[in-house]
Write a protein that holds these residues in place. Structure first.
Motif, short mmCIF file in Angstrom:
data_model
loop_
_atom_site.label_atom_id
_atom_site.label_comp_id
_atom_site.label_asym_id
_atom_site.label_seq_id
_atom_site.Cartn_x
_atom_site.Cartn_y
_atom_site.Cartn_z
N ASN A 71 0.82 -1.20 0.00
CA ASN A 71 0.00 0.00 0.00
C ASN A 71 0.86 1.26 0.00
O ASN A 71 2.00 1.27 0.45
N TYR A 72 0.28 2.33 -0.50
CA TYR A 72 0.98 3.59 -0.72
C TYR A 72 1.54 4.16 0.58
O TYR A 72 2.68 4.64 0.62
N VAL A 73 0.76 4.12 1.64
CA VAL A 73 1.15 4.77 2.89
C VAL A 73 2.32 4.05 3.57
O VAL A 73 2.97 4.62 4.45
N ALA A 74 2.63 2.84 3.14
CA ALA A 74 3.76 2.11 3.72
C ALA A 74 5.09 2.80 3.43
O ALA A 74 6.10 2.49 4.05
N LYS A 235 -10.17 9.85 -10.39
CA LYS A 235 -9.23 8.73 -10.28
C LYS A 235 -8.24 8.96 -9.14
O LYS A 235 -7.92 8.04 -8.38
N ILE A 236 -7.76 10.20 -9.01
CA ILE A 236 -6.82 10.53 -7.94
C ILE A 236 -7.48 10.36 -6.58
O ILE A 236 -6.90 9.78 -5.65
N SER A 237 -8.70 10.86 -6.45
CA SER A 237 -9.42 10.77 -5.17
C SER A 237 -9.70 9.31 -4.81
O SER A 237 -9.56 8.91 -3.64
N GLU A 238 -10.10 8.52 -5.79
CA GLU A 238 -10.34 7.09 -5.53
C GLU A 238 -9.06 6.39 -5.09
O GLU A 238 -9.09 5.51 -4.23
N GLU A 243 -5.96 3.83 -0.72
CA GLU A 243 -4.65 3.72 -0.11
C GLU A 243 -4.57 4.26 1.31
O GLU A 243 -3.54 4.08 1.98
N SER A 244 -5.60 4.92 1.80
CA SER A 244 -5.62 5.33 3.20
C SER A 244 -5.56 4.09 4.08
O SER A 244 -6.31 3.14 3.86
N CYS A 245 -4.69 4.10 5.07
CA CYS A 245 -4.56 2.90 5.92
C CYS A 245 -5.77 2.72 6.82
O CYS A 245 -6.02 1.63 7.33
N GLY A 246 -6.53 3.81 7.07
CA GLY A 246 -7.78 3.70 7.80
C GLY A 246 -7.69 3.91 9.29
O GLY A 246 -8.72 3.90 9.97
N GLN A 247 -6.50 4.14 9.84
CA GLN A 247 -6.43 4.26 11.30
C GLN A 247 -6.89 5.63 11.80
O GLN A 247 -7.28 5.75 12.96
N CYS A 248 -6.85 6.68 10.96
CA CYS A 248 -7.28 8.01 11.37
C CYS A 248 -8.71 8.27 10.89
O CYS A 248 -8.95 8.30 9.68
N PRO A 249 -9.65 8.47 11.80
CA PRO A 249 -11.04 8.71 11.39
C PRO A 249 -11.19 9.88 10.43
O PRO A 249 -11.97 9.81 9.48
N ASN A 292 0.79 12.55 6.09
CA ASN A 292 0.39 13.62 5.18
C ASN A 292 -0.63 13.18 4.13
O ASN A 292 -1.05 14.00 3.31
N LEU A 293 -1.03 11.92 4.13
CA LEU A 293 -1.97 11.47 3.11
C LEU A 293 -3.28 12.25 3.17
O LEU A 293 -3.90 12.51 2.13
N ILE A 294 -3.68 12.68 4.35
CA ILE A 294 -4.93 13.41 4.50
C ILE A 294 -4.89 14.73 3.72
O ILE A 294 -5.93 15.25 3.31
N ALA A 295 -3.69 15.27 3.50
CA ALA A 295 -3.56 16.54 2.78
C ALA A 295 -3.34 16.36 1.29
O ALA A 295 -3.41 17.33 0.53
N MET A 296 -3.10 15.14 0.84
CA MET A 296 -2.71 14.92 -0.55
C MET A 296 -3.82 15.13 -1.58
O MET A 296 -3.54 15.62 -2.68
N PRO A 297 -5.08 14.80 -1.32
CA PRO A 297 -6.10 15.05 -2.35
C PRO A 297 -6.39 16.53 -2.56
O PRO A 297 -6.93 16.90 -3.60
N GLY A 298 -6.05 17.38 -1.60
CA GLY A 298 -6.39 18.78 -1.65
C GLY A 298 -5.83 19.55 -2.84
O GLY A 298 -6.59 20.17 -3.61
N PRO A 299 -4.49 19.56 -3.03
CA PRO A 299 -3.92 20.35 -4.14
C PRO A 299 -4.47 20.00 -5.51
O PRO A 299 -4.84 20.93 -6.27
#
Length: 325
Positions: A71-74, A235-238, A243-249, A292-299
């Motif tokens: 997975n990406y976040v690894a 596609k980017i958002s999906e 790829e979100s690991c899911g541990q952060c609500p 930082n994955l939470i900030a990646m879809p923003g830009p």
């Protein structure tokens, strides 16, 4: 990486934009080993005697208890440490940072392969030699990749400050099929889109920031004319949702909500008010994740709304992709 077409392989290699080359470096000495098939948990000993360092370095390859992570976040530094320790690829809350509390609780420096690959030539030739490459603020070189949007997809090492146009046209051979560029992502999939008139932006951190995007890890994505930006952003958002690991609500909520909203736009639902929700969601969740994955879809989403509003308006008006017309 897609196979390079024969006509692209026959083209001459591009020359560097600066009179600088690594060609004078000595070839590395590869130590001989009786068995090159190393199992998880084994160690490879690489000697540095041939380079004048004169000491052995033990490299641990894998860990017997670590699960296979794709997975990406690894790739996040603390998630990588968790994997080495045999745990899930979940980023850690920071602080403490790895330099204080890292692998198995010990101070740890975490770097990627590209960074470590620069260490031997710097040791051999010195810092001043290395600073001859690049710019005053971004010294050295960086590795950039181009996919099959261009005629010569591949991986290219260039000095910082090289114009983006040189990478695209001289290295990549220009857009495949002679297409015109509609949008540029200098650091796909998480950077802001740039319009085609930014093609001469130098490839260094400060210049790219001033242009409104980021250099990231150098994965350059080119979107050609005739492509719908709404479809690209979806596609980017999906991708980030999966790829979100899911541990952060907050991250779980944000990535799923952004994808849901984009699907509504794609289908022509929600009207103008739905476009106003993206900024609110991104602002509300800013800085709330362990990584930082939470900030990646923003830009990419916010820049797409700003630069390519016509694509969004066309979807909302018709529920169809304007690129299909």
């Amino acid at each position: 990486m897609p196979t390079m077409p024969p006509e692209a392989m026959s083209r001459p290699k591009p020359k560097m934009p600066h009179a600088q080359t690594f060609g004078d470096l000595p070839k590395p000495v590869v130590p001989k080993t009786e068995n090159r098939k190393l199992l998880k948990g084994q160690k490879a000993i690489v000697t540095g005697a041939s380079s004048g360092i004169g000491r052995s370095i033990a490299l641990a390859l894998g860990h017997a208890g670590a699960s296979v992570c794709v997975n990406y976040v690894a790739g996040e530094d603390t998630a990588a440490l968790e994997v080495i320790e045999g745990k899930k690829a979940w980023p850690r809350q920071k602080p403490p940072f790895p330099v204080t509390v890292g692998l198995f609780g010990k101070p740890t420096a975490v770097n990627n392969v590209e960074t470590l690959a620069n260490v031997p030539p710097i040791i051999l030739h010195g810092a001043e030699w290395y600073r001859r490459f690049g710019t005053a603020e971004s010294s050295g070189t960086m590795i950039f990749s181009l996919n099959d949007d261009v005629n010569r997809p591949g991986v290219y090492e260039l000095p910082f400050g090289t114009p983006l146009r040189y990478l695209v046209e001289e290295c990549g051979g220009g857009m495949k099929g002679g297409k015109k560029i509609k949008a540029i992502m200098p650091a796909a999939p998480s950077s802001a889109f740039l319009p085609p008139d930014k093609i001469d932006t130098p490839l260094d951190h400060n210049s790219m920031r001033e242009a409104g995007s980021a250099l990231g890890c150098g994965v350059v994505r080119l979107i050609g004319e005739g492509t719908c930006i709404v479809e690209e952003v979806l596609k980017i958002s999906e991708f980030f949702t999966v790829e979100s690991c899911g541990q952060c609500p907050a991250c779980r909520m944000e990535t799923n909500t952004l994808t849901s909203l984009l699907k509504k736009v794609q289908q022509g639902q929600g009207g103008q008010p739905i476009l106003e929700q993206f900024g609110k969601i991104l602002a509300f969740n800013k800085g709330k994740g362990f990584c930082n994955l939470i900030a990646m879809p923003g830009p990419p989403i916010e820049s797409a709304l700003k630069l390519f509003s016509n694509d969004f308006q066309a979807h909302l008006a018709t529920g169809k992709c304007p690129a299909a017309n």
